[in-house]
Write a protein that holds these residues in place. Structure first.
Motif, short mmCIF file in Angstrom:
data_model
loop_
_atom_site.label_atom_id
_atom_site.label_comp_id
_atom_site.label_asym_id
_atom_site.label_seq_id
_atom_site.Cartn_x
_atom_site.Cartn_y
_atom_site.Cartn_z
N ASP A 370 35.48 75.28 32.36
CA ASP A 370 35.58 75.96 31.09
C ASP A 370 36.47 77.19 31.26
O ASP A 370 36.22 78.03 32.13
N PRO A 371 37.53 77.32 30.44
CA PRO A 371 38.42 78.48 30.60
C PRO A 371 37.71 79.81 30.43
O PRO A 371 38.16 80.83 30.97
N LYS A 372 36.60 79.82 29.70
CA LYS A 372 35.89 81.07 29.47
C LYS A 372 35.09 81.52 30.69
O LYS A 372 34.70 82.68 30.77
N SER A 373 34.82 80.60 31.62
CA SER A 373 34.00 80.96 32.76
C SER A 373 34.70 81.96 33.68
O SER A 373 34.07 82.89 34.19
N ASN A 374 36.00 81.76 33.90
CA ASN A 374 36.77 82.68 34.75
C ASN A 374 38.23 82.61 34.32
O ASN A 374 38.92 81.65 34.65
N PRO A 375 38.72 83.59 33.59
CA PRO A 375 40.11 83.52 33.11
C PRO A 375 41.15 83.68 34.21
O PRO A 375 42.33 83.40 33.98
N PHE A 376 40.73 84.10 35.40
CA PHE A 376 41.68 84.34 36.48
C PHE A 376 41.67 83.24 37.54
O PHE A 376 42.48 83.28 38.46
N SER A 377 40.77 82.29 37.44
CA SER A 377 40.69 81.22 38.43
C SER A 377 40.28 79.93 37.74
O SER A 377 39.48 79.95 36.80
N SER A 378 40.79 78.82 38.21
CA SER A 378 40.48 77.53 37.60
C SER A 378 40.49 76.43 38.65
O SER A 378 41.18 76.53 39.67
N LEU A 379 39.72 75.40 38.38
CA LEU A 379 39.65 74.23 39.25
C LEU A 379 39.54 72.99 38.38
O LEU A 379 38.69 72.93 37.49
N SER A 380 40.39 72.02 38.61
CA SER A 380 40.36 70.76 37.87
C SER A 380 40.67 69.62 38.81
O SER A 380 41.38 69.80 39.81
N ALA A 381 40.14 68.45 38.48
CA ALA A 381 40.35 67.28 39.32
C ALA A 381 40.47 66.05 38.44
O ALA A 381 39.75 65.92 37.45
N SER A 382 41.36 65.16 38.84
CA SER A 382 41.52 63.87 38.18
C SER A 382 41.89 62.86 39.26
O SER A 382 43.07 62.62 39.53
N VAL A 383 40.87 62.31 39.89
CA VAL A 383 41.04 61.41 41.02
C VAL A 383 40.78 59.98 40.57
O VAL A 383 39.77 59.70 39.94
N ASN A 384 41.71 59.10 40.91
CA ASN A 384 41.58 57.68 40.56
C ASN A 384 42.22 56.87 41.68
O ASN A 384 43.40 56.58 41.64
N PHE A 385 41.43 56.55 42.68
CA PHE A 385 41.94 55.83 43.85
C PHE A 385 41.14 54.56 44.05
O PHE A 385 39.91 54.56 43.94
N ALA A 386 41.83 53.49 44.35
CA ALA A 386 41.17 52.20 44.60
C ALA A 386 42.02 51.39 45.55
O ALA A 386 43.26 51.51 45.57
N SER A 387 41.36 50.61 46.36
CA SER A 387 42.10 49.70 47.23
C SER A 387 42.81 48.65 46.38
O SER A 387 42.40 48.35 45.25
#
Length: 943
Positions: A370-387
């Motif tokens: 959530d951008p409101k949680s910490n305006p100076f730091s962010s973490l996002s992930a979009s992982v889609n791996f398959a054999s």
């Protein structure tokens, strides 16, 4: 006359002390109504009925002047007062109620003191604590705290005003109801209650003190109609409101026809909060792996912040699989989902030539902060791996053309933090690109970036006077550290971090300024310095004995840098032309032409020569040659090119607009775009010894249509073809312009898409509203297909069908009761064409041209709703190269109010089908369903 609400405090207590002194004030006629010697309609038992002036000096009323009715009321109220006082002393012994009882009625209220029964008529209501009973007729037995409620039958036999009982959040509707205030137990005839997505009814029901219902001859359905389309007939059932229903033998009834589908026992969960429980598997038959049970397991409701789902699948020929899925959320902080699946697939019979065994897995992770949680730091992930083999072995993917034919997948994890006081940002990411065709992967871990925003080093802190020229100089910094590898899928986890991975650190420092010359010409000088730091270099040599190139890697610290500079000048020139009113009338006010010329000079010294080496190569025939290479050519950030460059680029942009009178406003004007942009770009390399001129690039942009922009890019080659001594064409040093011809047309590319719907046709032929059409166009805007699979997996959302819809499947009617004719539809066409020189074709020596090759793509998709509840959609295209249809799919869905039927078919390049029939309600979507899919072997074409 409406009887006002009367509160009897501890009303039932006095009954036990007035059994011998109660007055027969009321008598009933055959209809149960009070006769004339009772209290009149709407009257209440109150001391106000005694005349105010009939009291003696002691305060007691004078009974000598009272009539018989007033005297009866006096004795009755006196006994009530005495009983209340007595009850206050002996409350615990008498077993009185814990709270007042409030009741009212619109028609009449009759009280029989002898039988201790009060009767309420006409829209009556009784309230006690959190219990509320409404009915047309209510009878209260005051000595036993028993209440009985019924409806009223009219002359036709129809019953109205049936009891509605509410206790807390539980609500029951019935024909007849009896309830005890003290024990909180009741007996109900033909009860009807709603539980979550379903509705329960029964002929006889008992309610205990805890609120549990015991049903006999019950029905459970998710249909919201008075006469349901289907229901499950329950012989016996126990209902815990808000929790579950446990029932004995039950069978399915559809359209009032009992079906031979029965079960000995079962239960329905109704909990409104998260709860753990089993997930029923689906079953079927797959030709190469046998019968199967899949997507069955257990759901763990760990907490309100996260959950866990374990699923499994098993096949009779030995294949099996496990999967784990979880969703998590912390309000105002972050949310995400996780999915992992492992499969062991065995095809064919063991011991046979076609027997294969293969393991595969899939990992998905999605995280959002959530951008409101910490305006100076962010973490996002979009992982889609398959054999590579996972999608071909997974049943869900086989019938999803987008997943089954996916060729490229990307995954990324990003983190960033900023220091606003320093103007610095640090970000890191991990990126993975996976090619599903040849199983190659490109992994970057980590990719670290450090950037400092633009700042003005020479600007004064305290401004005084005009801004000086050197104060407009700005600079910034960007640093990037990267570590990556390109390898095969099976070698990724066996790679060596030092030998197989590539890593480097790059610094980039740009310096810019902006000046104005003669108030009209904008001058933009810039300087750019780039530095690369490598941890190794590759030295090459020639092995004469083996006749191969030998590479030796040397590890250390190596610095590679280069710099460049440029300066640009641009301005704008305006031209106006007012057409003659005698020729064009007064419709056109003026035509404006905006000309934007731009000249850019750039220079880069020869920084790359120092980073190139040579070795002598002697082939088997004794020929000696000198091979040039760079020890850093395989580095992440490459190596500066050799030779100095100095080029001049010319760019000319044109914009033509016309101002005309508005049709809606006689005094107003509006702008019409004739040519939004017509641009030309060409460059000259002063450092090049041959062919210094670049090709001419032409761009055209038109905005003649609302919500659509036409773009065209074309390239014209500068240098002409000539024939060598063998008659083969080559690009000479002579320009096409020197031969009196325009630049050689090399090709263009153009994509056009258009959506047709009834609103557009109405506008064209029936005068529709522009605003409605614009809105419709916005709603029909389609995203471009990038060919990258979405991270939302079918396994993660399996079984999450929508709940039932109100008025679903019902056709809309007009004022006369006839069904309105409405068939919404849309048809989208997409056409792309690329024209280029076909250098592999036959060269025309007369025109000195190669033939042109065309590459065309045609896609079309559409949907049509033939009636309310019927939906048909399709998508296809034409492959001009293979002269055949491209991926062709069609689907049909039917909303049957309580059920949903869908069928999808893949016609090309392979064929498969999927038929599904299931209940809309989430409670029964996994219980009442039928799925039929084509087998795996049916989706493969054998040649």
């Amino acid at each position: 006359m409406r009887t006002k609400t009367v509160i009897f405090v501890l009303l039932f207590a006095f009954i036990f002390v007035m059994a011998d002194t109660s007055l027969p004030l009321f008598k009933e006629n055959d209809n149960g109504r009070a006769q004339n010697d009772s209290l009149s309609v709407g009257d209440t038992v109150s001391s106000d009925s005694v005349p105010a002036d009939s009291t003696d000096k002691s305060g007691e009323p004078d009974t000598t002047n009272m009539d018989s009715l007033q005297l009866a009321i006096y004795h009755h109220n006196k006994q009530v007062d005495d009983s209340i006082r007595l009850d206050s002393i002996n409350r615990k012994k008498s077993g009185a109620l814990d709270a007042p009882v409030t009741f009212s009625s619109e028609d009449s209220m009759v009280y029989d003191a002898k039988s201790k029964v009060a009767r309420l008529y006409g829209n009556s209501n009784v309230k006690y604590q959190n219990m509320d009973l409404s009915s047309d007729r209510i009878q209260m037995s005051l000595d036993s705290s028993l209440v009985r409620a019924t409806g009223t039958a009219d002359s036709t036999g129809a019953i109205s005003g049936t009891p509605v009982f509410t206790m807390g959040q539980d609500k029951y509707e019935s024909d007849t109801m009896a309830f005890n205030f003290k024990t909180k137990k009741g007996f109900i005839y033909n009860v009807y209650t709603e539980q979550e997505d379903g509705y329960l009814s029964s002929q006889h029901s008992k309610r205990d003190s805890s609120g549990v219902l015991y049903l006999e001859h019950g029905r459970y359905t998710t249909c919201d109609q008075p006469h349901p389309d289907f229901y499950i007939a329950l012989s016996r059932a126990k209902v815990r409101p808000g929790k579950d229903v446990v029932f004995g033998p039950a069978y399915l009834v559809v359209a009032d026809v009992p079906l031979p589908l029965a079960i000995p026992y079962g239960f329905f969960p109704f909990t409104k909060s998260y709860s753990s429980g089993f997930i029923m598997p689906s079953y079927g038959d797959e030709s190469s792996r046998g019968f199967y049970l899949r997507d069955g397991g257990y759901y763990f409701a760990m907490s309100d912040k996260w959950d866990l789902k374990l699923l499994g699948e098993i096949y009779t020929k030995g294949s099996w699989g496990l999967s784990v899925a979880s969703n998590y959320r912390k309000r105002y902080r972050y949310n995400g989902s996780f999915f992992f699946s492992y499969q062991n697939t065995k095809n064919g019979d063991k011991g046979m030539p076609d027997y294969t065994e293969q393991t595969s897995f899939k990992l998905q992770w999605s995280h959002r902060q959530d951008p409101k949680s910490n305006p100076f730091s962010s973490l996002s992930a979009s992982v889609n791996f398959a054999s590579t083999s996972y999608e071909r072995n997974n049943l869900n993917s086989m019938y999803n053309p987008q997943s089954y034919t996916q060729s490229l997948r990307t995954s990324s994890v990003n983190w960033s933090t900023s220091f606003s006081s320093l103007g610095m940002t640090i970000s890191g990411s991990a990126n993975l690109s996976q090619n599903m065709i040849d199983s190659t992967v490109s992994l970057t871990l980590p990719d670290l970036n450090i950037s400092v925003s633009r700042f003005y080093p020479f600007k004064r802190k305290h401004m005084a006077g005009k801004e000086r020229w050197y104060e407009k100089i700005s600079m910034s910094y960007t640093g990037q550290f990267s570590n990556s590898i390109d390898t095969k899928e099976d070698k990724l986890f066996k790679s060596n971090l030092i030998k197989d991975w590539r890593n480097a650190f790059q610094h980039n420092i740009p310096i810019n300024a902006n000046f104005t010359l003669f108030n009209y010409i904008n001058i933009n000088p810039s300087f750019n310095f780039t530095d690369r730091m490598y941890s190794n270099k590759v030295m090459k040599s020639w092995d004469e004995q083996a006749q191969t190139e030998r590479a030796d890697t040397t590890y250390g610290f190596y610095n590679v840098y280069n710099w460049s500079m440029s300066i640009g000048a641009s301005t704008k020139m305006y031209g106006f032309w007012v057409p003659s009113k005698k020729i064009f009338g007064d419709k056109i006010q003026a035509i404006r032409h905006v000309l934007t010329p731009q000249v850019t000079f750039s220079y880069a010294p020869d920084c790359g020569s120092r980073y190139y080496e040579t070795y002598q190569k002697t082939d088997a025939d004794g020929n000696v040659s000198l091979v040039e290479y760079s020890p850093f050519e395989n580095g992440l950030f490459n190596v500066p090119s050799r030779g100095k460059t100095g080029s001049v680029t010319f760019d000319l942009s044109n914009n033509i607009e016309m101002k005309v009178k508005s049709d809606k406003d006689s005094t107003g004007y509006k702008k019409l775009s004739i040519i939004d942009e017509l641009g030309f770009n060409m460059g000259y390399n002063m450092a090049a010894k041959e062919k210094p001129w670049s090709d001419l690039t032409v761009r055209l942009r038109l905005k003649w249509w609302k919500n659509y922009t036409f773009n065209l890019n074309a390239v014209f080659a500068t240098y002409a073809y000539e024939l060598d001594d063998n008659g083969r064409p080559y690009v000479s040093n002579h320009t096409e312009y020197s031969k009196g011809r325009f630049g050689r047309f090399q090709g263009l590319s153009q994509n056009i898409s258009f959506t047709l719907n009834p609103e557009k046709l109405k506008k064209w032929f029936g005068g529709g509203d522009d605003e409605e059409d614009a809105t419709e166009d916005d709603n029909n805007t389609e995203d471009d297909d990038t060919g990258i699979e979405s991270n939302v997996d079918d396994d993660m959302v399996n079984g999450q069908n929508g709940a039932r819809k109100k008025n679903a499947g019902k056709a809309e009617t007009d004022a006369d009761g006839y069904m309105k004719f409405s068939m919404p539809w849309s048809l989208t066409f997409g056409y792309g064409i690329t024209m280029r020189e076909n250098t592999s074709g036959k060269f025309n020596t007369k025109t000195m041209r190669y033939p042109y090759a065309f590459t065309q793509t045609l896609n079309f998709s559409g949907n049509i709703r033939i009636s309310d509840g019927w939906n048909i959609s399709f998508s296809s295209g034409y492959d001009f190269e293979n002269h055949d249809l491209s991926m062709t799919t069609a689907s049909l869905s039917r909303d049957l109010h309580c059920f949903n039927m869908s069928c999808s078919v893949v016609l090309a390049p392979y064929t498969s089908y999927n038929f599904s029939f299931r209940c809309n309600a989430a409670t029964l979507t996994d219980a009442l369903k039928y799925d039929k899919r084509s087998g795996y072997s049916n989706a493969v074409q054998w040649y």
